[in-house]
Motif scaffolding. Structure first.
Motif, PDB file in Angstrom:
ATOM      1  N   PHE A  92      -8.505   7.641  -5.322  1.00 10.92           N
ATOM      2  CA  PHE A  92      -9.316   6.684  -6.083  1.00 10.92           C
ATOM      3  C   PHE A  92      -8.605   5.329  -6.129  1.00 10.92           C
ATOM      4  CE2 PHE A  92     -11.296   5.944 -10.527  1.00 10.92           C
ATOM      5  CZ  PHE A  92     -12.493   5.501  -9.991  1.00 10.92           C
ATOM      6  N   THR A  93      -9.294   4.274  -5.704  1.00 12.93           N
ATOM      7  CA  THR A  93      -8.636   2.962  -5.641  1.00 12.93           C
ATOM      8  C   THR A  93      -8.122   2.466  -6.994  1.00 12.93           C
ATOM      9  OG1 THR A  93     -10.829   1.892  -5.671  1.00 12.93           O
ATOM     10  CG2 THR A  93      -9.758   2.189  -3.519  1.00 12.93           C
ATOM     11  N   PRO A  94      -8.797   2.695  -8.126  1.00 12.21           N
ATOM     12  CA  PRO A  94      -8.185   2.289  -9.395  1.00 12.21           C
ATOM     13  C   PRO A  94      -6.864   2.998  -9.671  1.00 12.21           C
ATOM     14  CG  PRO A  94     -10.545   2.507  -9.684  1.00 12.21           C
ATOM     15  CD  PRO A  94     -10.228   3.050  -8.324  1.00 12.21           C
ATOM     16  N   ASP A  95      -6.707   4.245  -9.191  1.00 11.07           N
ATOM     17  CA  ASP A  95      -5.421   4.929  -9.340  1.00 11.07           C
ATOM     18  C   ASP A  95      -4.348   4.271  -8.474  1.00 11.07           C
ATOM     19  OD1 ASP A  95      -6.597   6.715 -11.088  1.00 11.07           O
ATOM     20  OD2 ASP A  95      -6.788   8.325  -9.618  1.00 11.07           O
ATOM     21  N   VAL A  96      -4.723   3.884  -7.253  1.00 12.01           N
ATOM     22  CA  VAL A  96      -3.775   3.181  -6.383  1.00 12.01           C
ATOM     23  C   VAL A  96      -3.388   1.845  -7.005  1.00 12.01           C
ATOM     24  CG1 VAL A  96      -3.418   2.162  -4.107  1.00 12.01           C
ATOM     25  CG2 VAL A  96      -4.697   4.304  -4.330  1.00 12.01           C
ATOM     26  N   ALA A  97      -4.358   1.143  -7.556  1.00 14.79           N
ATOM     27  CA  ALA A  97      -4.068  -0.139  -8.209  1.00 14.79           C
ATOM     28  C   ALA A  97      -3.113   0.046  -9.377  1.00 14.79           C
ATOM     29  CB  ALA A  97      -5.368  -0.791  -8.680  1.00 14.79           C
ATOM     30  N   PHE A  98      -3.267   1.146 -10.102  1.00 15.49           N
ATOM     31  CA  PHE A  98      -2.349   1.476 -11.195  1.00 15.49           C
ATOM     32  C   PHE A  98      -0.929   1.658 -10.657  1.00 15.49           C
ATOM     33  CE2 PHE A  98      -0.159   4.601 -13.829  1.00 15.49           C
ATOM     34  CZ  PHE A  98      -0.369   4.137 -15.110  1.00 15.49           C
ATOM     35  N   VAL A  99      -0.797   2.391  -9.565  1.00 18.82           N
ATOM     36  CA  VAL A  99       0.513   2.600  -8.941  1.00 18.82           C
ATOM     37  C   VAL A  99       1.107   1.267  -8.493  1.00 18.82           C
ATOM     38  CG1 VAL A  99       1.675   3.608  -6.935  1.00 18.82           C
ATOM     39  CG2 VAL A  99       0.023   4.970  -8.228  1.00 18.82           C
ATOM     40  N   ILE A 100       0.283   0.414  -7.887  1.00 17.91           N
ATOM     41  CA  ILE A 100       0.775  -0.883  -7.406  1.00 17.91           C
ATOM     42  C   ILE A 100       1.211  -1.756  -8.575  1.00 17.91           C
ATOM     43  CG2 ILE A 100       0.025  -3.033  -6.295  1.00 17.91           C
ATOM     44  CD1 ILE A 100      -1.552  -1.260  -4.321  1.00 17.91           C
ATOM     45  N   ARG A 101       0.490  -1.693  -9.684  1.00 14.38           N
ATOM     46  CA  ARG A 101       0.935  -2.453 -10.868  1.00 14.38           C
ATOM     47  C   ARG A 101       2.303  -1.954 -11.333  1.00 14.38           C
ATOM     48  NH1 ARG A 101       0.476  -1.676 -16.409  1.00 14.38           N
ATOM     49  NH2 ARG A 101      -1.136  -0.051 -16.234  1.00 14.38           N
ATOM     50  N   GLU A 102       2.497  -0.646 -11.321  1.00 22.65           N
ATOM     51  CA  GLU A 102       3.791  -0.105 -11.721  1.00 22.65           C
ATOM     52  C   GLU A 102       4.901  -0.567 -10.769  1.00 22.65           C
ATOM     53  OE1 GLU A 102       2.690   4.126 -11.991  1.00 22.65           O
ATOM     54  OE2 GLU A 102       3.089   3.947 -14.133  1.00 22.65           O
ATOM     55  N   LEU A 103       4.603  -0.642  -9.483  1.00 22.00           N
ATOM     56  CA  LEU A 103       5.579  -1.142  -8.513  1.00 22.00           C
ATOM     57  C   LEU A 103       5.870  -2.618  -8.747  1.00 22.00           C
ATOM     58  CD1 LEU A 103       4.179   0.715  -5.389  1.00 22.00           C
ATOM     59  CD2 LEU A 103       6.495   0.997  -6.314  1.00 22.00           C
ATOM     60  N   LEU A 104       4.840  -3.386  -9.066  1.00 25.37           N
ATOM     61  CA  LEU A 104       5.032  -4.804  -9.354  1.00 25.37           C
ATOM     62  C   LEU A 104       5.843  -5.011 -10.628  1.00 25.37           C
ATOM     63  CD1 LEU A 104       1.486  -6.051  -8.349  1.00 25.37           C
ATOM     64  CD2 LEU A 104       3.626  -6.822  -7.293  1.00 25.37           C
ATOM     65  N   LEU A 105       5.675  -4.136 -11.613  1.00 24.01           N
ATOM     66  CA  LEU A 105       6.479  -4.215 -12.828  1.00 24.01           C
ATOM     67  C   LEU A 105       7.962  -4.061 -12.490  1.00 24.01           C
ATOM     68  CD1 LEU A 105       4.300  -2.143 -15.326  1.00 24.01           C
ATOM     69  CD2 LEU A 105       5.067  -4.503 -15.684  1.00 24.01           C
ATOM     70  N   ARG A 106       8.265  -3.164 -11.584  1.00 24.44           N
ATOM     71  CA  ARG A 106       9.658  -2.996 -11.146  1.00 24.44           C
ATOM     72  C   ARG A 106      10.162  -4.262 -10.462  1.00 24.44           C
ATOM     73  NH1 ARG A 106      12.782   2.181 -10.918  1.00 24.44           N
ATOM     74  NH2 ARG A 106      11.560   3.486 -12.315  1.00 24.44           N
ATOM     75  N   CYS A 107       9.313  -4.860  -9.660  1.00 22.34           N
ATOM     76  CA  CYS A 107       9.695  -6.104  -8.995  1.00 22.34           C
ATOM     77  C   CYS A 107       9.947  -7.197 -10.031  1.00 22.34           C
ATOM     78  CB  CYS A 107       8.604  -6.516  -8.014  1.00 22.34           C
ATOM     79  SG  CYS A 107       8.954  -8.035  -7.108  1.00 22.34           S
ATOM     80  N   ALA A 108       9.053  -7.324 -10.993  1.00 27.02           N
ATOM     81  CA  ALA A 108       9.205  -8.344 -12.032  1.00 27.02           C
ATOM     82  C   ALA A 108      10.462  -8.132 -12.860  1.00 27.02           C
ATOM     83  CB  ALA A 108       7.966  -8.351 -12.930  1.00 27.02           C
ATOM     84  N   ASP A 109      10.882  -6.863 -13.002  1.00 25.80           N
ATOM     85  CA  ASP A 109      12.084  -6.541 -13.772  1.00 25.80           C
ATOM     86  C   ASP A 109      13.366  -6.680 -12.959  1.00 25.80           C
ATOM     87  OD1 ASP A 109      10.559  -6.021 -15.990  1.00 25.80           O
ATOM     88  OD2 ASP A 109      10.527  -3.847 -15.705  1.00 25.80           O
ATOM     89  N   GLY A 110      13.218  -7.037 -11.686  1.00 28.64           N
ATOM     90  CA  GLY A 110      14.394  -7.213 -10.842  1.00 28.64           C
ATOM     91  C   GLY A 110      14.906  -5.947 -10.196  1.00 28.64           C
ATOM     92  N   THR A 111      14.093  -4.889 -10.206  1.00 27.11           N
ATOM     93  CA  THR A 111      14.485  -3.634  -9.551  1.00 27.11           C
ATOM     94  C   THR A 111      13.390  -3.185  -8.580  1.00 27.11           C
ATOM     95  OG1 THR A 111      13.552  -2.359 -11.401  1.00 27.11           O
ATOM     96  CG2 THR A 111      15.923  -2.873 -11.482  1.00 27.11           C
TER      97      THR A 111
END
Length: 305
Positions: A201-220
């Motif tokens: 489901f694309t909204p689930d993938v988008a959720f995963v990508i947001r979590e990955l972006l949060l890691r990027c924003a946190d410097g990890t």
């Protein structure tokens, strides 16, 4: 403020990513479309390396999500040069521009980089694509990781989600044939019962990508290769039966036990998602609930087969 460019934001997955980021983060999101940009979208031909570099230089994003690609296996088989332009050369251009300007890049890849003979596939298993689509996406992975050391390949399987037309996903594209088969006197609709897919489901993938972006924003930032997949195995025949149930129609379906596609496709490319699961990431919406929501929303808007 953290800034994310979503390249290919008008497609099935791109729309879900933009919707998720707009609803759940305070970040600045810069979406791009290939031909028709809206009030909030920039027009960008990702195949134009100069245009890509100018866009990244102008917008200076902290992260780039590349969701633009040629995803149709038959199209890739008949025009491999056009597929390469989107799936390989454009990825290299985005990665080069991102490296020059210090941005993390996430590029979408596919389970079709594997041959489907020994699932489930872990991120370090050896790819062996069977068709031009899979080969082009594998070359795109290599182009990304060779060009930037601050990048992530995210492999995904068959996608479905909120649509603007039945054709947007190999899942929803079955609906017209399913409905037609339910008409009085109609012939049974043939459906592949050979290959096992894991609709995601694309909204689930988008959720995963947001979590990955949060890691990027946190410097990890997460780098190299990751995979995400739904966990419900289904053939197209199975999918069609469950769509018919969601539609409330008595479909007449004919199971095809052997492959009939002109373009070779792998039998079972189930992706192991353990890297992201170990990081505590992920969400999976049950297929029946998700597809019912997709169908109801689309038909509520007056869509017709």
């Amino acid at each position: 403020m953290f800034k994310v460019a979503v390249i290919g934001a008008s497609g099935l997955l791109g729309r879900a990513i933009v919707r998720e980021l707009a609803a759940e983060t305070p970040w600045q999101v810069v979406p791009t479309a290939f031909r028709h940009g809206g009030p909030q979208q920039s027009v960008l031909d990702v195949r134009d390396a100069q245009a890509v570099n100018a866009f990244v230089e102008r917008e200076a994003p902290d992260a780039i999500v590349l969701a633009a690609a040629e995803r149709r296996p038959d199209v890739c088989e008949h025009d491999p040069a056009a597929a390469r332009a989107l799936n390989v050369d454009a990825v290299r251009s985005v990665a080069a521009a991102a490296r020059q300007h210090g941005a993390w890049v996430l590029s979408i890849s596919t389970d079709y980089v594997f041959d489907g003979t020994q699932p489930p596939y872990r991120i370090d298993d050896t790819p062996n694509p069977l068709n031009a689509y899979g080969r082009s996406k594998l070359e795109g992975e290599q182009a990304l990781l060779e060009t930037s050391d601050n990048a992530l390949v995210l492999r995904l399987p068959l996608l479905y989600g909120p649509i603007i037309g039945w054709h947007e996903s190999a899942v929803t594209s079955l609906v017209p044939a399913i409905r037609a088969s339910a008409e009085p006197g109609a012939q049974a609709a043939p459906m592949d019962a050979w290959a096992t897919r894991y609709p995601t489901f694309t909204p689930d993938v988008a959720f995963v990508i947001r979590e990955l972006l949060l890691r990027c924003a946190d410097g990890t930032p997460v780098r190299d290769i990751a995979q995400w997949s739904g966990d419900e195995p289904m053939t197209k025949y199975d999918i069609a039966e469950r769509i018919a149930q969601a539609l409330g129609v008595e479909a007449h379906l004919l199971a095809q036990p052997t492959p009939t596609d002109a373009t070779p496709r792998p039998r079972n490319c189930h992706l192991d998602s353990s890297r992201l699961e170990t990081l505590g990431m992920g969400r999976r919406t049950p297929f029946d609930a998700a597809i019912r929501g997709v169908l109801n929303a689309f038909m509520k808007d007056g869509a017709q087969c």
